[in-house]
Structure formats: C-alpha cells, structure tokens
Enzyme design. Structure first.
Site, short mmCIF file in Angstrom:
data_model
loop_
_atom_site.label_atom_id
_atom_site.label_comp_id
_atom_site.label_asym_id
_atom_site.label_seq_id
_atom_site.Cartn_x
_atom_site.Cartn_y
_atom_site.Cartn_z
N TYR A 117 -11.90 -0.71 3.91
CA TYR A 117 -10.76 -0.08 3.22
C TYR A 117 -9.96 -1.17 2.52
O TYR A 117 -9.76 -2.27 3.06
CB TYR A 117 -9.85 0.64 4.22
CG TYR A 117 -8.51 1.01 3.62
CD1 TYR A 117 -8.36 2.17 2.87
CD2 TYR A 117 -7.41 0.17 3.77
CE1 TYR A 117 -7.14 2.50 2.29
CE2 TYR A 117 -6.18 0.49 3.20
CZ TYR A 117 -6.06 1.66 2.46
OH TYR A 117 -4.84 1.97 1.88
N GLU A 205 -5.80 2.56 -4.00
CA GLU A 205 -6.65 2.50 -2.82
C GLU A 205 -8.12 2.56 -3.21
O GLU A 205 -8.49 3.28 -4.15
CB GLU A 205 -6.36 3.66 -1.87
CG GLU A 205 -5.05 3.56 -1.12
CD GLU A 205 -4.88 4.67 -0.12
OE1 GLU A 205 -4.54 4.38 1.05
OE2 GLU A 205 -5.10 5.84 -0.49
#
Length: 394
Positions: A117, A205
C-alpha cells in the site's frame, strides 16, 4: 474533487509512474474488443466509480458479482462488463445506496510478487505532505490503519524538494524491498510525490502497489482527490469531473457559488462562514439535534443566492426544520434579513424556520424580520437558536 481510476492512471503515466495498459469501455462489446486488443492470456475488468473497496463490493442486482473480475477470454470480458454496466455497486465506501457503474476499464494482467500500500496526504499537524507505505497492501488497508497503525510507515517531505532517496531507502528496508526493486521504488515514489504537489492533490493512494518478480513497481490502482481550493489554477479539472458521481444538490450549490455538503440529519443549516457553520452543527448536536447539511453562503451572498440556498436545503426530504445563523461582518444583517424575506416569499416554508442574527446592522435586520409576514422564530444567540430549532421537532 475525486476522479476515476483510469483518469488517475493517465496522470500517473504523464509523471512517469508505471501502470498497466488499459482500455476504457462503456459497452460489453467494447470490453470484448479491449481484451483482444490487450493481447494477454488474462485481463481484469474493473468498475469505475468514485469509491474504494470495489474488489469486494457486490451488485444490488447480482449479489454474486463483484466490482473487479479476472477474465480469461473476450467472451468472459464481455459478460463481466454486461454484469457491471448500468448496475449498482455497493462497497464499504458507498454505503447501502451504492453507485451506478457507467463505465469500466479492461486492464492487462500482471506478474505479482508482492502487494503493498502507498499513499500521500497532507499532515496538517506537521504542515508537510507525508508518504505512507505498508506491507499490508490490498483491500484491508482501512482495517490495518484502525487496528495496527504501527504497520504503516511514514516519511514527511518538503513539497519544494520532494521525497529524498535516503527516505525511499528507509521505506524499502521496512517494506522488504531489495535489489533492483529499490531503484524502481526510488523513481516510482519520487514521481508520485511530485504529482501530488504539482497537481494540488488532497489525497493520493495506490492500493495495491505491486512489486513484480522482475523487480518493477506497478500501480494497480489510482485514487486521487484534488484540493478543490486550487481549482482556479487547474482549468483541466473541468474535463475530468464526473457530475454523475456527485450529489446533485452539491453540484447545484457549487454552480450558485455556495459551499454545501449534504449530511444525514433533519435540521437544515444556512450560515455565513465555514467556522460558524461548523460551530452551528456542533451546537445542534449538543442539544440533541442532527444537522442535515453544511451550508456556507459566504460573506457576500445576495438575495438570489440565499433563495437558492433555501431551495437546496428544502429539496432534501429529510429536512424538518431550518436554522439560519448569521454573524454580520462583511455582510450586513439588514442585507441578509431582506434576502431571507425575499427567499421565504419565493420558496415558501412548510417547515419551522429559526433565525439568529448578530453583528453589523443587527437591529435593522431584526426589525425587517419582525415587520415581515414571514412565519419564523427569532433567537437571541446560538444556544437559544439551537434549543428552539431542536424543540420544533419534538
């Protein structure tokens, strides 16, 4: 302002961030053609909505179908697209209402060794953007942030300088990235941080970020939220905006020059000033009520804008009362009082209206309201106003 994944990936490519080939499709036949065009043994069909959790999300019409599907032929791509397009996808971020899928992308398959991530946000406490990474990549990152925040590694950086190579190496050490992939990470992370700054992002993101067996880093997703306050210097954003993904009342308010956010309560709020609007919502909650919206008419609102503000508030069927809370500074209370009277006559009120005025020309404003034939309840201060508007609902 949110944009779609495929738009985010277009920006990624412009800044040198590694992404997979994909095709945007609006019909099932286009999806089949896209699979053939990509030429791989597998592809991924991905719903395009402004929400995360699409991989685990399901469709109201077909609960067995998910918002992201792996396909191995043009026919499977066509069927997957048919299942998605025009249907409502419900994810952890959309709530029960879900969102209708109007377009999908068909993306080439990827050689995945590791999923990570990566995100960039503004750390307001430190007054710097921060690059965040975690080995716990994938759809469970929200759970990781809540239950095991120590698994998320952070590096703040100067927006003028960008992330430094030594910071990237520190993150790579914590993420288990070694060898050739470290060099790829240096290029990848620096490009993302540069994009974040130059495009005036509020949030960015990549989830998941993939490390391939060959040591390359690839963005399998792209979530970008722009800081709307910077819109004046990004005229290109207008072409990227998808109004079908936005709340209709919020689009209407934006067009009228009003700051409006729809909430889930039943007390409509019309206030001038963002800070005062937040305080108004807080005190409504304190006295047992639930605000139905945030609405800031600003310091220079005219009768037309106030009328439109009332119409937007009252278009919400959940609104059972309205609180007007005005502190006259730049805007005179007499001006807002005249606007309230004009708006009330134009719109018509079928719910209780509580008005609190204070500040410049407050006595003139109160007199205008008293002498009008508008059915309203006046309040002397904010506490009095909150108590009175909540009491109308009991």
């Amino acid at each position: 302002m949110n944009i779609h994944e495929y738009q985010g990936k277009q920006l990624f490519k412009q800044f040198g961030v590694n992404v997979l080939e994909n095709r945007v499709c609006k019909t099932a036949d286009e999806a089949a053609a896209a699979f053939d065009d990509l030429g791989g043994p597998v592809a991924v069909v991905k719903s395009q909505i402004h929400a995360g959790g699409r991989g685990k999300g399901t469709f109201k019409e077909q609960p067995s179908q998910h918002g992201v599907q792996l396909v191995k032929s043009a026919e499977e791509a066509k069927q997957a697209a048919a299942n998605m397009l025009g249907n409502t996808l419900v994810t952890i971020q959309t709530g029960e209402a879900g969102k209708v899928v109007n377009q999908i992308i068909v993306e080439a398959g990827c050689d995945i060794a590791t999923e990570l991530y990566l995100g960039v946000v503004l750390d307001r406490e430190n007054k710097k953007p921060v690059l965040m990474c975690s080995q716990e990549g994938g759809v469970e990152i929200e759970k990781v942030a809540h239950e095991t925040p120590e698994k998320i590694f952070k590096e703040h950086f100067d927006p003028a300088q960008g992330i430094e190579s030594y910071q990237v190496r520190k993150l790579c050490g914590k993420l288990g990235i070694t060898g050739k992939a470290v060099r790829a990470a240096d290029k990848f992370m620096k490009a993302l941080c540069k994009l974040y700054v130059e495009c005036d992002c509020a949030l960015m993101e990549v989830n998941p970020l993939v490390v391939t067996n060959g040591g390359e880093l690839v963005a399998l997703d792209a979530k970008i939220n722009f800081d709307s306050n910077a819109g004046y210097r990004h005229k290109e954003w207008a072409e990227m905006r998808d109004l079908s993904e936005e709340e209709e009342s919020e689009v209407r308010a934006s067009t009228a020059g009003l700051s409006y956010v729809k909430l889930e309560g039943n007390i409509g709020c019309l206030v001038n000033g963002a800070g005062l609007a937040m305080s108004t919502m807080d005190i409504i909650k304190l006295h047992g009520g639930k605000p139905a919206n945030f609405l800031d008419v600003g310091g220079g609102a005219n009768a037309e804008q106030v009328t439109e503000a009332f119409q937007i508030i009252l278009s919400d069927k959940n609104v059972k009362a309205v609180l007007v809370n005005i502190f006259g500074g730049i805007m005179k209370c007499s001006t807002i009082a005249e606007a309230i009277v004009t708006a009330a006559k134009s719109v018509g009120f079928e719910v209780p209206l509580v008005v609190r005025l204070e500040g410049t020309e407050v006595e003139q404003g109160r007199k205008i309201l008293e002498e009008s034939d508008v059915d309203l309840i006046t309040a002397t201060d904010l506490t009095d106003a909150a108590e009175k508007v909540v009491a109308t609902l009991s």
